[in-house]
Design an enzyme around this catalytic site. Structure first.
Site, mmCIF file in Angstrom:
data_model
loop_
_atom_site.group_PDB
_atom_site.id
_atom_site.type_symbol
_atom_site.label_atom_id
_atom_site.label_comp_id
_atom_site.label_asym_id
_atom_site.label_seq_id
_atom_site.Cartn_x
_atom_site.Cartn_y
_atom_site.Cartn_z
ATOM 1 N N ALA A 66 15.640 2.358 76.619
ATOM 2 C CA ALA A 66 14.651 1.283 76.569
ATOM 3 C C ALA A 66 14.781 0.470 77.850
ATOM 4 O O ALA A 66 15.847 0.462 78.489
ATOM 5 C CB ALA A 66 14.929 0.400 75.360
ATOM 6 N N GLY A 111 17.532 4.967 74.261
ATOM 7 C CA GLY A 111 16.240 5.378 73.694
ATOM 8 C C GLY A 111 15.786 6.741 74.212
ATOM 9 O O GLY A 111 15.041 7.441 73.517
ATOM 10 N N GLU A 114 17.532 9.126 72.064
ATOM 11 C CA GLU A 114 16.925 9.043 70.725
ATOM 12 C C GLU A 114 15.580 9.769 70.686
ATOM 13 O O GLU A 114 15.254 10.445 69.713
ATOM 14 C CB GLU A 114 16.783 7.562 70.326
ATOM 15 C CG GLU A 114 18.152 6.921 70.085
ATOM 16 C CD GLU A 114 18.130 5.398 70.041
ATOM 17 O OE1 GLU A 114 17.444 4.779 70.884
ATOM 18 O OE2 GLU A 114 18.804 4.823 69.177
ATOM 19 N N GLU A 134 24.457 1.855 74.606
ATOM 20 C CA GLU A 134 24.082 0.496 74.186
ATOM 21 C C GLU A 134 25.283 -0.423 74.005
ATOM 22 O O GLU A 134 25.197 -1.629 74.229
ATOM 23 C CB GLU A 134 23.276 0.549 72.873
ATOM 24 C CG GLU A 134 21.873 1.111 73.017
ATOM 25 C CD GLU A 134 21.792 2.621 72.867
ATOM 26 O OE1 GLU A 134 22.836 3.304 72.939
ATOM 27 O OE2 GLU A 134 20.663 3.120 72.685
#
Ligand code: CAA
Length: 260
Positions: A66, A111, A114, A134
């Protein structure tokens, strides 16, 4: 449709979604989330598209997660909404009624990892670096990383990756069962196209049913999952492609499937 953060290329039966913010290692910002939602729905509804490939622009990254610059001003509620939206998008990708291949051409972090894990099959370049970093930001994966990773490689190994935040190379990720195939960087799209071409010759409704059987059944008790599989198996017998497949076999010729 003109996109700013990605490109959607339709090449015959293949749709390629190219995450296109190479200056930020294809970090997934809010604009990209919105455009990915549109692109995913477009390829879902385009009956000419039989296979979808997701990859990153440039030679460094699939997606480095992200967009961290957007986290600075995010309230807890914004963050909750943001990852719920990403989770819904990744579920939509996982649930597309056509195969989705991740072509991981570099960093697949946070992300990005993911997103990769929501795809049906993952081919990676030997230079790919994969991880859920993260923890180094004082947060945790929020777009499925704690769940899909544990389901894919087991709880212990997922914990090691999530709690240390360390990246692993493609070979190690393959060894953990996270990737389908690792290929030299310059061969990645060649190999992905070979796989896509193969998948595009299959009966689309059988592909849809097979995905549903695997995805739905994964979290069910075995007996219920088998009953679901049996029903989908029966449903395939309602398709013209089943008649074509069986006839082609008996007539010793390749089948020509129409998606009917
Ligand atoms: N968000 C925003 N910008 C990012 C980014 C990210 N996730 N990752 C890289 N960038 C930007 C860098 O800030 C840099 O921009 P500038 O040139 O403007 O400084 C540019 O991309 C190139 O990156 P680097 O200079 O850092 O490149 P590098 O080769 O030295 O390092 C890297 C590469 C190790 C991947 C490093 O960029 C990095 O650690 N990135 C962050 C990875 C990360 O923590 N991802 C998780 C995000 S959180 C998340 O995804 C939550 C979730 O579950 C949804």
């Amino acid at each position: 449709m003109g996109f700013q953060t990605l490109e959607l290329r339709i090449e015959g039966s293949l749709a390629i979604i190219l995450l296109n913010r190479p200056q930020a290692l294809n970090a997934i910002n809010l604009a990209m989330v919105g455009e990915l939602e549109q692109a995913v729905r477009q390829v879902r509804d385009d009956s000419g598209v039989r296979v979808v490939v997701i990859t990153g622009a440039g030679d460094k990254a699939f997606a480095a997660g992200a967009d961290i610059t957007e986290f600075k001003a995010m309230s807890p509620i914004d963050a909750w909404m943001f990852v719920q939206r990403l989770q819904r998008l990744f579920l939509e990708i996982e649930r597309l009624p056509k195969p989705v291949i991740a072509a991981v051409n570099g960093y697949a972090l946070g992300g990005g990892c993911e997103l990769m894990m929501a795809c049906d099959m993952i081919y990676a370049s030997d230079a790919a670096r994969i991880g859920q970093p993260e923890i180094n930001l004082g947060i945790i994966p929020g777009a499925g990383g704690t769940q899909r990773l544990a389901r894919l490689i087991g709880k212990q190994r997922a914990k090691e990756l999530v709690l240390t935040g360390e990246m692993i190379g493609a070979q190690e990720a393959w060894g953990l069962g996270l990737l389908n195939k690792v290929v030299p960087a310059d061969q990645l799209m060649v190999e992905v196209r070979k796989l896509a071409d193969k998948l595009a010759t299959k009966a689309p409704l059988a592909i849809k049913a097979a995905k549903e059987a695997i995805e739905d059944g994964y979290d069910m008790a075995l007996e219920r999952a088998l009953a679901h599989e049996a029903q989908l198996f029966g449903l395939c017998f309602a398709t013209e492609d089943r008649a074509e497949g069986v006839n082609a076999f008996l007539e010793k010729r390749p089948p020509k499937f129409k998606g009917k």
